[in-house]
Design an enzyme around this catalytic site. Structure first.
Site, PDB file in Angstrom:
ATOM      1  N   TYR A  10      51.817  30.872  44.592  1.00  0.00           N
ATOM      2  CA  TYR A  10      52.938  30.099  44.073  1.00  0.00           C
ATOM      3  C   TYR A  10      53.717  29.562  45.290  1.00  0.00           C
ATOM      4  CZ  TYR A  10      57.214  29.092  41.522  1.00  0.00           C
ATOM      5  OH  TYR A  10      58.312  28.473  40.990  1.00  0.00           O
TER       6      TYR A  10
ATOM      7  N   ARG B 118      75.190  45.866  38.298  1.00  0.00           N
ATOM      8  CA  ARG B 118      74.232  45.578  39.386  1.00  0.00           C
ATOM      9  C   ARG B 118      73.422  46.819  39.739  1.00  0.00           C
ATOM     10  NH1 ARG B 118      75.493  45.925  44.489  1.00  0.00           N
ATOM     11  NH2 ARG B 118      77.649  45.264  44.220  1.00  0.00           N
TER      12      ARG B 118
ATOM     13  N   LYS C  80      57.623  33.244  32.776  1.00  0.00           N
ATOM     14  CA  LYS C  80      56.362  32.747  32.237  1.00  0.00           C
ATOM     15  C   LYS C  80      55.975  33.540  30.977  1.00  0.00           C
ATOM     16  CE  LYS C  80      57.045  30.409  35.897  1.00  0.00           C
ATOM     17  NZ  LYS C  80      56.477  30.733  37.199  1.00  0.00           N
TER      18      LYS C  80
ATOM     19  N   ASP D 104      50.776  39.626  42.503  1.00  0.00           N
ATOM     20  CA  ASP D 104      51.541  38.808  41.563  1.00  0.00           C
ATOM     21  C   ASP D 104      50.661  38.647  40.326  1.00  0.00           C
ATOM     22  OD1 ASP D 104      52.643  36.717  40.068  1.00  0.00           O
ATOM     23  OD2 ASP D 104      53.392  35.652  41.824  1.00  0.00           O
TER      24      ASP D 104
HETATM   25  C1  LIG Z   1      56.892  30.867  38.524  1.00  0.00           C
HETATM   26  C2  LIG Z   1      56.197  31.793  39.423  1.00  0.00           C
HETATM   27  C3  LIG Z   1      56.888  32.551  40.388  1.00  0.00           C
HETATM   28  C4  LIG Z   1      58.382  32.413  40.609  1.00  0.00           C
HETATM   29  O1  LIG Z   1      59.112  32.755  39.481  1.00  0.00           O
HETATM   30  P1  LIG Z   1      60.567  32.142  39.087  1.00  0.00           P
HETATM   31  O2  LIG Z   1      60.876  32.874  37.838  1.00  0.00           O
HETATM   32  O3  LIG Z   1      60.397  30.674  38.914  1.00  0.00           O
HETATM   33  O4  LIG Z   1      61.496  32.445  40.203  1.00  0.00           O
HETATM   34  C5  LIG Z   1      56.169  33.445  41.148  1.00  0.00           C
HETATM   35  N1  LIG Z   1      54.833  33.578  40.997  1.00  0.00           N
HETATM   36  C6  LIG Z   1      54.137  32.860  40.109  1.00  0.00           C
HETATM   37  C7  LIG Z   1      52.670  33.049  39.982  1.00  0.00           C
HETATM   38  C8  LIG Z   1      54.790  31.945  39.289  1.00  0.00           C
HETATM   39  O5  LIG Z   1      54.079  31.231  38.414  1.00  0.00           O
END
Ligand SMILES: *Cc1c(COP(=O)(O)O)cnc(C)c1O
Length: 395
Positions: A113, A60, A210, A185
């Protein structure tokens, strides 16, 4: 570690991140699947805990396989350090936790998101965090939302799923003027297409679920800090809140990351072709894609992005019902949420990814009932186009 600091992005994608295997020199990084690390003596254990000796203690707190991935992504984003997390949301909430406290205020993009917004409204608000989610596409609106207690501006560009853009440089200037930090993000663009630190951002987060992993088989996230100071503020929060990554998960993401450049390039090429096809189709009412001249912020796209990306939103004649017909009949894209994989994914944000938002907030953020979101993958372009054409003929 190879000296790649001044090399091209493709070279960095291929070679970034030191290989942790010093013993056998394995070309691929080993998976250190261990929760803990043994000490040679009690004194050594104490020295590691005291920070007087480098070395691992407990996964961790750090692990060689996880660190290899962190170094790789930090290099791609040109940050001073990165922290891998169990999911994209663990990255988002760790950053919120590190910079927002009782009485602090944040300004966010209204169509972020879904859960990145809902977690502030439902959870962080319970601890006295104040917020305004506004249309950050207009810097004037961001300026007006700033308060004396604003600690963070949090943007997503292109926003999800409206494909509205936010001017990163303008928001960085506004945030800094008010003593706040700018968090971006960068999931939709990846460092291949957009590098927020060059435009003034302080912290970048990614859902590596993603495009960075890109193989639809891992849930993962990462936080990249521009400065040592910011990094040192975030790291203890992640370590104690515990949203850290697992070594095997890290190894998989690092494996996926190595093809990021060519995957993004191919998906983008397909997306450009599909967006142009959809735009001229009589059954399609509107298309939002930064690469089209019809995008209201096409100029900003050209200025701050190295390409339009692989995400398209569109609305068809007949609204939500007709959109459903498309989603229920496509054969090439998979009907599923998520994005940025090697395969195309199609979904309906109003009833799926953004269902947690109220109808009023959905409307205000431009998430209409008829909006269909397509994450374009690496298939043969003609197959995607033929498939969509067949489905459009059904409505
Ligand atoms: C999917 C997504 C998230 C969250 O990610 P997870 O891996 O599902 O927890 C945050 N921001 C964007 C733009 C996303 O597409």
């Amino acid at each position: 570690m190879k000296n790649i600091q001044n090399k091209g992005l493709e070279t960095k994608i291929t070679h970034s991140g030191a290989n942790p295997d010093k013993t056998y020199g394995s070309a691929a990084p080993p998976i250190y699947q261990s929760s803990t690390f043994s000490f040679e003596s009690a004194d050594q254990g104490a020295a590691r805990f005291a920070g007087q000796e480098a070395g691992y203690i407990y996964t961790r707190l750090g692990n060689p396989t996880i660190n290899a991935l962190e170094e790789a992504v930090a290099t791609l984003e040109n940050g001073c350090g990165a922290l891998a997390t169990a999911s994209g949301m663990a990255a988002v909430t760790t950053v919120y936790m590190a910079f927002l406290e009782q009485g602090a205020h944040m300004v966010g993009t209204d169509s972020v998101y879904g859960p990145s917004r809902v977690v502030i409204e439902k959870e962080f608000s319970r601890f006295g965090v104040e917020y305004d989610f506004v249309d950050t596409a207009d810097p004037e609106i961001v300026q007006q939302a700033m308060k004396p207690n604003t600690k963070m501006v949090y943007i997503e560009t292109p926003a999800n799923p409206t494909i509205k853009l936010t001017d990163i440089q303008a928001c960085a200037d506004i945030a800094h003027e008010h003593g706040a930090i700018l968090v971006v993000d960068n999931t939709f663009m990846t460092p291949v297409l957009q590098r927020p630190f060059e435009l003034g951002a302080d912290v970048i987060i990614h859902s590596m679920t993603k495009a960075l992993n890109g193989h639809t088989d891992v849930v993962a996230g990462i936080i990249i800090a521009k400065t040592e100071e910011l990094f040192n503020k975030i790291r203890p929060v992640l370590r104690s809140m515990g949203g850290t990554m697992d070594p095997h998960q890290s190894w998989l993401v690092l494996r996926g990351l190595r093809t990021l450049g060519m995957r993004v390039e191919k998906a983008q090429e397909n997306a450009i072709r599909l967006a142009e096809f959809l735009e001229q189709h009589p059954k399609v009412e509107w298309v939002r894609f930064p690469g089209l001249e019809s995008h209201p912020q096409h100029d900003l796209a050209r200025r701050q992005m190295d390409g339009p990306g692989f995400m398209i939103s569109f609305g068809v004649v007949g609204g939500a019902a007709a959109g459903k017909t498309i989603m229920d009949n496509v054969e090439v894209p998979t009907l599923a949420v998520s994005l940025g994989g090697y395969e195309s994914l199609i979904q309906h944000p109003a009833s799926m990814t953004h269902a947690g938002m109220s109808k009023t907030d959905q409307e205000k953020a431009g998430i209409s009932a008829g909006l269909v979101r397509l994450s374009v993958g690496c298939e043969t372009a003609e197959d995607l186009e033929t498939d969509l054409a067949r489905c459009l003929d059904l409505i």
